[in-house]
Design a protein around this motif. Structure first.
Motif, PDB file in Angstrom:
ATOM      1  N   TYR A  17       0.826  -1.201   0.000  1.00 44.59           N
ATOM      2  CA  TYR A  17       0.000   0.000   0.000  1.00 44.59           C
ATOM      3  C   TYR A  17       0.865   1.257   0.000  1.00 44.59           C
ATOM      4  CZ  TYR A  17      -3.101   3.668   1.740  1.00 44.59           C
ATOM      5  OH  TYR A  17      -3.800   4.844   1.892  1.00 44.59           O
ATOM      6  N   HIS A  18       0.499   2.209  -0.839  1.00 50.13           N
ATOM      7  CA  HIS A  18       1.133   3.532  -0.840  1.00 50.13           C
ATOM      8  C   HIS A  18       0.087   4.568  -0.451  1.00 50.13           C
ATOM      9  CE1 HIS A  18       3.187   7.177  -2.067  1.00 50.13           C
ATOM     10  NE2 HIS A  18       2.115   7.492  -2.778  1.00 50.13           N
ATOM     11  N   HIS A  19       0.403   5.354   0.581  1.00 50.32           N
ATOM     12  CA  HIS A  19      -0.524   6.398   1.027  1.00 50.32           C
ATOM     13  C   HIS A  19      -0.073   7.740   0.469  1.00 50.32           C
ATOM     14  CE1 HIS A  19      -3.722   7.975   3.494  1.00 50.32           C
ATOM     15  NE2 HIS A  19      -2.915   8.924   3.937  1.00 50.32           N
ATOM     16  N   ALA A  20      -0.949   8.395  -0.262  1.00 54.47           N
ATOM     17  CA  ALA A  20      -0.588   9.650  -0.917  1.00 54.47           C
ATOM     18  C   ALA A  20      -0.339  10.775   0.083  1.00 54.47           C
ATOM     19  CB  ALA A  20      -1.684  10.055  -1.897  1.00 54.47           C
ATOM     20  N   GLY A  21      -1.059  10.775   1.175  1.00 53.13           N
ATOM     21  CA  GLY A  21      -0.830  11.795   2.190  1.00 53.13           C
ATOM     22  C   GLY A  21      -1.593  13.091   1.959  1.00 53.13           C
ATOM     23  N   VAL A  45       2.707  -6.179 -15.187  1.00 53.02           N
ATOM     24  CA  VAL A  45       1.702  -5.164 -15.535  1.00 53.02           C
ATOM     25  C   VAL A  45       1.036  -4.609 -14.281  1.00 53.02           C
ATOM     26  CG1 VAL A  45      -0.495  -4.767 -16.735  1.00 53.02           C
ATOM     27  CG2 VAL A  45       1.310  -6.110 -17.842  1.00 53.02           C
ATOM     28  N   THR A  46       0.709  -5.497 -13.347  1.00 52.23           N
ATOM     29  CA  THR A  46       0.086  -5.068 -12.091  1.00 52.23           C
ATOM     30  C   THR A  46       0.993  -4.088 -11.354  1.00 52.23           C
ATOM     31  OG1 THR A  46      -0.987  -7.234 -11.933  1.00 52.23           O
ATOM     32  CG2 THR A  46      -0.945  -5.898  -9.938  1.00 52.23           C
ATOM     33  N   HIS A  47       2.265  -4.428 -11.270  1.00 49.27           N
ATOM     34  CA  HIS A  47       3.227  -3.568 -10.586  1.00 49.27           C
ATOM     35  C   HIS A  47       3.362  -2.229 -11.300  1.00 49.27           C
ATOM     36  CE1 HIS A  47       7.205  -2.097  -9.257  1.00 49.27           C
ATOM     37  NE2 HIS A  47       6.882  -2.680  -8.111  1.00 49.27           N
ATOM     38  N   PHE A  50       0.371  -0.065 -10.572  1.00 48.31           N
ATOM     39  CA  PHE A  50       0.477   0.421  -9.192  1.00 48.31           C
ATOM     40  C   PHE A  50       1.406   1.626  -9.129  1.00 48.31           C
ATOM     41  CE2 PHE A  50       2.752   0.517  -5.166  1.00 48.31           C
ATOM     42  CZ  PHE A  50       1.750   0.383  -4.212  1.00 48.31           C
ATOM     43  N   GLU A  51       2.584   1.492  -9.728  1.00 47.82           N
ATOM     44  CA  GLU A  51       3.566   2.569  -9.691  1.00 47.82           C
ATOM     45  C   GLU A  51       3.066   3.811 -10.422  1.00 47.82           C
ATOM     46  OE1 GLU A  51       6.377   2.847  -8.010  1.00 47.82           O
ATOM     47  OE2 GLU A  51       6.145   0.859  -7.107  1.00 47.82           O
ATOM     48  N   LYS A  54       0.460   5.580  -8.335  1.00 48.64           N
ATOM     49  CA  LYS A  54       1.215   6.208  -7.244  1.00 48.64           C
ATOM     50  C   LYS A  54       1.833   7.528  -7.719  1.00 48.64           C
ATOM     51  CE  LYS A  54       5.397   4.974  -4.653  1.00 48.64           C
ATOM     52  NZ  LYS A  54       6.335   3.856  -4.440  1.00 48.64           N
ATOM     53  N   ALA A  55       2.443   7.507  -8.905  1.00 47.50           N
ATOM     54  CA  ALA A  55       3.080   8.704  -9.460  1.00 47.50           C
ATOM     55  C   ALA A  55       2.055   9.797  -9.772  1.00 47.50           C
ATOM     56  CB  ALA A  55       3.862   8.342 -10.719  1.00 47.50           C
ATOM     57  N   MET A  56       0.817   9.393 -10.036  1.00 49.31           N
ATOM     58  CA  MET A  56      -0.248  10.364 -10.332  1.00 49.31           C
ATOM     59  C   MET A  56      -0.874  10.948  -9.069  1.00 49.31           C
ATOM     60  SD  MET A  56      -2.264   8.927 -13.711  1.00 49.31           S
ATOM     61  CE  MET A  56      -2.489   7.219 -13.174  1.00 49.31           C
ATOM     62  N   GLY A  57      -0.364  10.530  -7.893  1.00 53.01           N
ATOM     63  CA  GLY A  57      -0.867  11.104  -6.648  1.00 53.01           C
ATOM     64  C   GLY A  57      -1.982  10.333  -5.977  1.00 53.01           C
ATOM     65  N   PHE A  58      -2.171   9.087  -6.374  1.00 57.32           N
ATOM     66  CA  PHE A  58      -3.205   8.242  -5.783  1.00 57.32           C
ATOM     67  C   PHE A  58      -2.678   7.512  -4.548  1.00 57.32           C
ATOM     68  CE2 PHE A  58      -5.076   8.911  -9.837  1.00 57.32           C
ATOM     69  CZ  PHE A  58      -6.378   8.440  -9.841  1.00 57.32           C
TER      70      PHE A  58
END
Length: 222
Positions: A17-21, A45-47, A50-51, A54-58
């Motif tokens: 999990y990545h939390h955008a904050g 593809v899944t990874h 995800f990345e 994450k880079a888009m701020g999600f």
């Protein structure tokens, strides 16, 4: 990228999990390919999806379906896996109560589960379906489809013939208020090379950002 374990319907489920904050950040759930054919949350593809989210701020979650990795339980023919995805979305919403938008993205079997999840969670704002197995599963449940999204398919997919996906897209595009962004990747099969995986992620970003920008413009106009 914190490891997380959260409660599923058939035991604990393992995720990353990545939390955008940022307050009100959108959230995305990313679903992996078929568990019985080597699919895990670490699939290329899944990874990549995800990345990119994450880079888009999600705030973004990928996880292993039941029986995969350290996730408890056993494969349940797709039915239990839909419940797993719903539990994952519950987790995401619990830690992001003010999320501005909810997205689901899936690859192959994950695309099928993701679109099933759309029908159970009307609050979804968009979806990304990569190599949706339209020739293997009945997608007739998308009646009506609750939101617009991206469907991307390989032109040379040897497992799911492209015309079967085009037929699904055409059917969805007849529904009022639904617009499917359909993209066919030349030279791609069902399994994407590393270079093609980057193209998949680029297409997903292009689609998602167009929707987010449209949403922001609408808010600014109010």
């Amino acid at each position: 990228m914190p490891e997380v374990m959260f409660a599923g319907p058939d035991g604990r489920l393992e995720g990353r999990y990545h939390h955008a904050g940022k307050p009100g950040a959108p959230v995305a759930l990313v679903l992996h390919p078929h568990p019985l054919h080597g699919g895990t949350m670490n699939n290329r593809v899944t990874h990549a999806l995800f990345e990119r989210y994450k880079a888009m701020g999600f705030s973004t979650l990928r996880f292993n379906f039941r029986g995969v990795g350290r996730s408890q339980g056993r494969y349940d023919g797709g039915i239990g896996e839909i419940s797993d995805a719903a539990s994952a979305l519950d987790f995401l919403q619990a830690v992001n109560p003010g999320a501005s938008m909810l997205w689901v993205a899936g690859y192959s079997f994950g695309a099928y589960v993701g679109m099933q999840l759309l029908m159970r969670r009307p609050e979804m704002g968009g979806f990304v379906s990569i190599s949706a197995p339209a020739s293997h599963y009945d997608f007739g449940f998308l009646a009506p489809c609750p939101c617009s999204g991206l469907i991307l398919h390989g032109a040379d997919d040897e497992l799911v013939p492209e015309p079967s996906v085009k037929k699904l897209v055409d059917k969805l595009n007849t529904q009022k208020g639904v617009k499917i962004d359909y993209r066919v990747m030349a030279g791609a099969g069902h399994v994407y090379t590393p270079e093609q995986t980057v193209q998949v992620a680029n297409a997903a970003e292009d689609h998602v950002m167009s929707i987010l920008n449209r949403s922001r413009m609408a808010l600014a106009a109010d």
